[in-house]
Design a protein around this motif. Structure first.
Motif, PDB file in Angstrom:
ATOM      1  N   PHE A 109     -97.071   5.227   3.685  1.00 32.14           N
ATOM      2  CA  PHE A 109     -95.636   5.097   3.452  1.00 32.14           C
ATOM      3  C   PHE A 109     -94.924   6.447   3.592  1.00 32.14           C
ATOM      4  CE2 PHE A 109     -95.925   1.016   0.635  1.00 32.14           C
ATOM      5  CZ  PHE A 109     -96.318   0.301   1.750  1.00 32.14           C
ATOM      6  N   ARG A 110     -95.569   7.509   3.127  1.00 25.37           N
ATOM      7  CA  ARG A 110     -94.964   8.830   3.296  1.00 25.37           C
ATOM      8  C   ARG A 110     -94.788   9.164   4.776  1.00 25.37           C
ATOM      9  NH1 ARG A 110     -93.871  13.952   1.439  1.00 25.37           N
ATOM     10  NH2 ARG A 110     -94.426  15.588   2.938  1.00 25.37           N
ATOM     11  N   THR A 111     -95.776   8.819   5.590  1.00 19.80           N
ATOM     12  CA  THR A 111     -95.691   9.091   7.026  1.00 19.80           C
ATOM     13  C   THR A 111     -94.441   8.468   7.631  1.00 19.80           C
ATOM     14  OG1 THR A 111     -98.100   9.235   7.261  1.00 19.80           O
ATOM     15  CG2 THR A 111     -96.841   8.738   9.252  1.00 19.80           C
ATOM     16  N   VAL A 112     -94.147   7.236   7.246  1.00 21.28           N
ATOM     17  CA  VAL A 112     -92.974   6.556   7.810  1.00 21.28           C
ATOM     18  C   VAL A 112     -91.683   7.131   7.243  1.00 21.28           C
ATOM     19  CG1 VAL A 112     -91.890   4.351   8.311  1.00 21.28           C
ATOM     20  CG2 VAL A 112     -94.372   4.474   8.033  1.00 21.28           C
ATOM     21  N   PHE A 113     -91.640   7.386   5.946  1.00 16.14           N
ATOM     22  CA  PHE A 113     -90.418   7.944   5.361  1.00 16.14           C
ATOM     23  C   PHE A 113     -90.095   9.327   5.929  1.00 16.14           C
ATOM     24  CE2 PHE A 113     -90.694   4.774   1.846  1.00 16.14           C
ATOM     25  CZ  PHE A 113     -89.381   4.339   1.898  1.00 16.14           C
ATOM     26  N   VAL A 114     -91.113  10.124   6.197  1.00 13.90           N
ATOM     27  CA  VAL A 114     -90.870  11.432   6.817  1.00 13.90           C
ATOM     28  C   VAL A 114     -90.287  11.252   8.212  1.00 13.90           C
ATOM     29  CG1 VAL A 114     -92.011  13.488   7.750  1.00 13.90           C
ATOM     30  CG2 VAL A 114     -92.553  12.699   5.443  1.00 13.90           C
ATOM     31  N   HIS A 115     -90.780  10.261   8.938  1.00 15.20           N
ATOM     32  CA  HIS A 115     -90.191   9.956  10.254  1.00 15.20           C
ATOM     33  C   HIS A 115     -88.721   9.571  10.105  1.00 15.20           C
ATOM     34  CE1 HIS A 115     -89.745   8.279  14.311  1.00 15.20           C
ATOM     35  NE2 HIS A 115     -89.100   7.284  13.716  1.00 15.20           N
ATOM     36  N   LEU A 116     -88.421   8.718   9.143  1.00 14.66           N
ATOM     37  CA  LEU A 116     -87.032   8.284   8.945  1.00 14.66           C
ATOM     38  C   LEU A 116     -86.141   9.459   8.550  1.00 14.66           C
ATOM     39  CD1 LEU A 116     -87.602   4.928   6.998  1.00 14.66           C
ATOM     40  CD2 LEU A 116     -87.293   5.258   9.453  1.00 14.66           C
ATOM     41  N   ARG A 117     -86.703  10.392   7.833  1.00 14.15           N
ATOM     42  CA  ARG A 117     -85.950  11.591   7.450  1.00 14.15           C
ATOM     43  C   ARG A 117     -85.690  12.505   8.635  1.00 14.15           C
ATOM     44  NH1 ARG A 117     -89.429  15.758   4.234  1.00 14.15           N
ATOM     45  NH2 ARG A 117     -90.092  16.125   6.399  1.00 14.15           N
ATOM     46  N   ASP A 118     -86.694  12.694   9.473  1.00 13.80           N
ATOM     47  CA  ASP A 118     -86.641  13.719  10.520  1.00 13.80           C
ATOM     48  C   ASP A 118     -86.228  13.210  11.889  1.00 13.80           C
ATOM     49  OD1 ASP A 118     -87.516  15.420   8.553  1.00 13.80           O
ATOM     50  OD2 ASP A 118     -89.603  15.464   9.248  1.00 13.80           O
ATOM     51  N   HIS A 119     -86.357  11.903  12.142  1.00 18.63           N
ATOM     52  CA  HIS A 119     -86.122  11.391  13.497  1.00 18.63           C
ATOM     53  C   HIS A 119     -85.260  10.124  13.499  1.00 18.63           C
ATOM     54  CE1 HIS A 119     -89.064  14.248  15.003  1.00 18.63           C
ATOM     55  NE2 HIS A 119     -89.902  13.830  14.073  1.00 18.63           N
ATOM     56  N   PRO A 120     -84.057  10.193  12.967  1.00 21.59           N
ATOM     57  CA  PRO A 120     -83.203   9.004  12.950  1.00 21.59           C
ATOM     58  C   PRO A 120     -82.789   8.553  14.348  1.00 21.59           C
ATOM     59  CG  PRO A 120     -81.944  10.948  12.335  1.00 21.59           C
ATOM     60  CD  PRO A 120     -83.379  11.374  12.380  1.00 21.59           C
ATOM     61  N   ASP A 121     -82.973   9.426  15.335  1.00 23.55           N
ATOM     62  CA  ASP A 121     -82.641   9.094  16.718  1.00 23.55           C
ATOM     63  C   ASP A 121     -83.757   8.321  17.410  1.00 23.55           C
ATOM     64  OD1 ASP A 121     -84.274  11.349  16.464  1.00 23.55           O
ATOM     65  OD2 ASP A 121     -83.720  12.091  18.455  1.00 23.55           O
ATOM     66  N   GLN A 122     -84.853   8.047  16.693  1.00 23.98           N
ATOM     67  CA  GLN A 122     -85.988   7.333  17.267  1.00 23.98           C
ATOM     68  C   GLN A 122     -86.211   6.026  16.507  1.00 23.98           C
ATOM     69  OE1 GLN A 122     -89.500   9.795  17.516  1.00 23.98           O
ATOM     70  NE2 GLN A 122     -88.402  11.502  18.435  1.00 23.98           N
ATOM     71  N   PRO A 123     -85.594   4.942  16.940  1.00 22.59           N
ATOM     72  CA  PRO A 123     -85.820   3.654  16.286  1.00 22.59           C
ATOM     73  C   PRO A 123     -87.307   3.328  16.229  1.00 22.59           C
ATOM     74  CG  PRO A 123     -84.003   3.481  17.823  1.00 22.59           C
ATOM     75  CD  PRO A 123     -84.616   4.833  18.053  1.00 22.59           C
ATOM     76  N   CYS A 124     -87.738   2.717  15.118  1.00 21.52           N
ATOM     77  CA  CYS A 124     -89.166   2.471  14.936  1.00 21.52           C
ATOM     78  C   CYS A 124     -89.419   1.042  14.481  1.00 21.52           C
ATOM     79  CB  CYS A 124     -89.752   3.463  13.935  1.00 21.52           C
ATOM     80  SG  CYS A 124     -89.140   3.276  12.240  1.00 21.52           S
ATOM     81  N   LEU A 125     -90.690   0.660  14.595  1.00 23.99           N
ATOM     82  CA  LEU A 125     -91.182  -0.630  14.120  1.00 23.99           C
ATOM     83  C   LEU A 125     -92.318  -0.373  13.147  1.00 23.99           C
ATOM     84  CD1 LEU A 125     -91.557  -3.862  14.540  1.00 23.99           C
ATOM     85  CD2 LEU A 125     -93.399  -3.173  16.081  1.00 23.99           C
ATOM     86  N   VAL A 126     -92.326  -1.084  12.016  1.00 21.07           N
ATOM     87  CA  VAL A 126     -93.462  -1.062  11.105  1.00 21.07           C
ATOM     88  C   VAL A 126     -94.076  -2.460  11.095  1.00 21.07           C
ATOM     89  CG1 VAL A 126     -92.589   0.810   9.664  1.00 21.07           C
ATOM     90  CG2 VAL A 126     -91.974  -1.539   9.096  1.00 21.07           C
ATOM     91  N   HIS A 127     -95.415  -2.503  11.095  1.00 20.21           N
ATOM     92  CA  HIS A 127     -96.034  -3.833  11.121  1.00 20.21           C
ATOM     93  C   HIS A 127     -97.410  -3.817  10.483  1.00 20.21           C
ATOM     94  CE1 HIS A 127     -99.370  -3.876  14.128  1.00 20.21           C
ATOM     95  NE2 HIS A 127     -98.763  -2.815  14.617  1.00 20.21           N
ATOM     96  N   CYS A 128     -97.857  -5.005  10.071  1.00 24.38           N
ATOM     97  CA  CYS A 128     -99.233  -5.233   9.645  1.00 24.38           C
ATOM     98  C   CYS A 128     -99.696  -6.505  10.361  1.00 24.38           C
ATOM     99  CB  CYS A 128     -99.350  -5.317   8.122  1.00 24.38           C
ATOM    100  SG  CYS A 128     -98.203  -6.458   7.312  1.00 24.38           S
ATOM    101  N   THR A 129    -100.534  -7.322   9.755  1.00 21.79           N
ATOM    102  CA  THR A 129    -101.004  -8.515  10.456  1.00 21.79           C
ATOM    103  C   THR A 129     -99.963  -9.629  10.445  1.00 21.79           C
ATOM    104  OG1 THR A 129    -103.360  -8.058  10.168  1.00 21.79           O
ATOM    105  CG2 THR A 129    -102.738 -10.347  10.457  1.00 21.79           C
ATOM    106  N   ALA A 130     -99.446  -9.974   9.277  1.00 23.01           N
ATOM    107  CA  ALA A 130     -98.425 -11.015   9.185  1.00 23.01           C
ATOM    108  C   ALA A 130     -97.018 -10.439   9.099  1.00 23.01           C
ATOM    109  CB  ALA A 130     -98.679 -11.912   7.986  1.00 23.01           C
ATOM    110  N   GLY A 131     -96.924  -9.138   8.791  1.00 17.24           N
ATOM    111  CA  GLY A 131     -95.596  -8.540   8.605  1.00 17.24           C
ATOM    112  C   GLY A 131     -94.961  -8.969   7.303  1.00 17.24           C
ATOM    113  N   LYS A 132     -95.787  -9.214   6.294  1.00 18.34           N
ATOM    114  CA  LYS A 132     -95.266  -9.792   5.058  1.00 18.34           C
ATOM    115  C   LYS A 132     -95.483  -8.907   3.830  1.00 18.34           C
ATOM    116  CE  LYS A 132     -97.365 -13.313   2.988  1.00 18.34           C
ATOM    117  NZ  LYS A 132     -97.392 -13.042   1.521  1.00 18.34           N
ATOM    118  N   ASP A 133     -96.727  -8.494   3.563  1.00 12.66           N
ATOM    119  CA  ASP A 133     -97.039  -7.841   2.299  1.00 12.66           C
ATOM    120  C   ASP A 133     -96.973  -6.318   2.382  1.00 12.66           C
ATOM    121  OD1 ASP A 133     -97.409 -10.356   1.089  1.00 12.66           O
ATOM    122  OD2 ASP A 133     -99.452 -10.448   1.871  1.00 12.66           O
ATOM    123  N   ARG A 134     -97.821  -5.688   3.177  1.00 11.11           N
ATOM    124  CA  ARG A 134     -97.744  -4.229   3.315  1.00 11.11           C
ATOM    125  C   ARG A 134     -96.419  -3.814   3.951  1.00 11.11           C
ATOM    126  NH1 ARG A 134    -103.376  -4.347   6.290  1.00 11.11           N
ATOM    127  NH2 ARG A 134    -102.463  -6.400   6.693  1.00 11.11           N
TER     128      ARG A 134
END
Length: 265
Positions: free
Chosen positions: A137-162
């Motif tokens: 989660f820290r890895t993604v939040f740091v991306h959101l902090r530093d790279h707002p110009d780079q839209p991203c996708l987060v996913h797991c298997t169902a895209g539901k819990d994690r």
């Protein structure tokens, strides 16, 4: 809190990407201060390994530059779902969640818990995810902090819990209203519906799921009341999303304000 019977859509959040399940933009929601979460800057989904050639073209049109994969290594191997190559997209492995959660013995125990007490099983699982997924989660939040110009996708298997726990923290720290967080979580029921017949066919072939079918059905749900108690858990145990980011992810107030400025309009 009043929980709506139908998930609220501030605008059409689901996108059509052939071969990807439960994919949608997280945006358009209003905060308690009247600001709005920027649309089309962060997406969430289930497994992307079955994306088709047409789906790759559709995905390219989204403008997503980075994909964060929350799945465990043995999960990818067991489900034969290797990460695909997408031109111009950086794939970042960020395993999140419970160790050994995908071995058959662990799955059987968890499914029995879901059959016995669905709500408590979710609370236990979500607390475990929040406690063990900190590096991811820290890895993604740091991306959101530093790279707002780079839209991203987060996913797991169902895209539901994690994925759901990460998005919940993201929405909470932006001060999005609880009713929207609850409804956004519940949208996964809609997002998974088209894939359920095929998923059911596959899982019925596996004894651990076939023998614990009631638990599996409960585990696959994303009911509004589950998110209501999850929000309460986050506030009581971690002092809210801000407290979680500060104490568990080692982010500070300046980091949090930067994320808000990046994603609120």
């Amino acid at each position: 809190m009043i929980v709506s019977s139908e998930p609220f859509l501030p605008y059409p959040s689901f996108v059509d990407i052939e071969g990807i399940i439960n994919i949608r933009s997280v945006g358009g929601y209003t905060t308690g201060t009247g600001r709005v979460l920027k649309p089309n800057a962060i997406y969430r989904s289930g497994d992307i390994s079955s994306i088709t050639d047409r789906g790759k073209e559709q995905f390219s049109a989204l403008g997503v530059h980075v994909v964060f994969d929350f799945r465990a290594e043995n999960e990818i191997k067991n489900y034969d779902s290797a990460t695909p190559t997408l031109e111009g997209v950086k794939m970042i492995r960020a395993p999140a969640g419970i160790q050994n959660a995908f071995d058959p013995a662990s799955i059987a125990i968890r499914l029995k818990n879901w059959a016995t007490d669905e709500l408590q099983a979710f609370l236990t699982t979500y607390e475990e995810i929040l406690d063990t997924a900190t590096e991811a989660f820290r890895t993604v939040f740091v991306h959101l902090r530093d790279h707002p110009d780079q839209p991203c996708l987060v996913h797991c298997t169902a895209g539901k819990d994690r994925t759901g726990m990460f998005i919940t923290l993201f929405l909470m720290v932006l001060n999005v209203e609880d009713r929207y967080i609850v409804d956004e979580y519940a949208l996964t029921t809609v997002g998974l519906a088209p894939s359920m017949p095929e998923l059911t066919r596959k899982l019925q072939k596996m004894p651990v799921f076939r023998d614990n079918w009631e638990g599996l059905l409960n585990m696959g749900s994303s009911k509004p009341e589950t998110m209501v108690v999850t929000l309460q858990l986050i506030r009581e145990k971690y002092n809210g999303a801000e407290g979680y980011l500060k104490t568990r992810l080692n982010l500070d107030e300046e980091d949090i304000e930067k994320i808000r400025e990046n994603y609120l309009i």
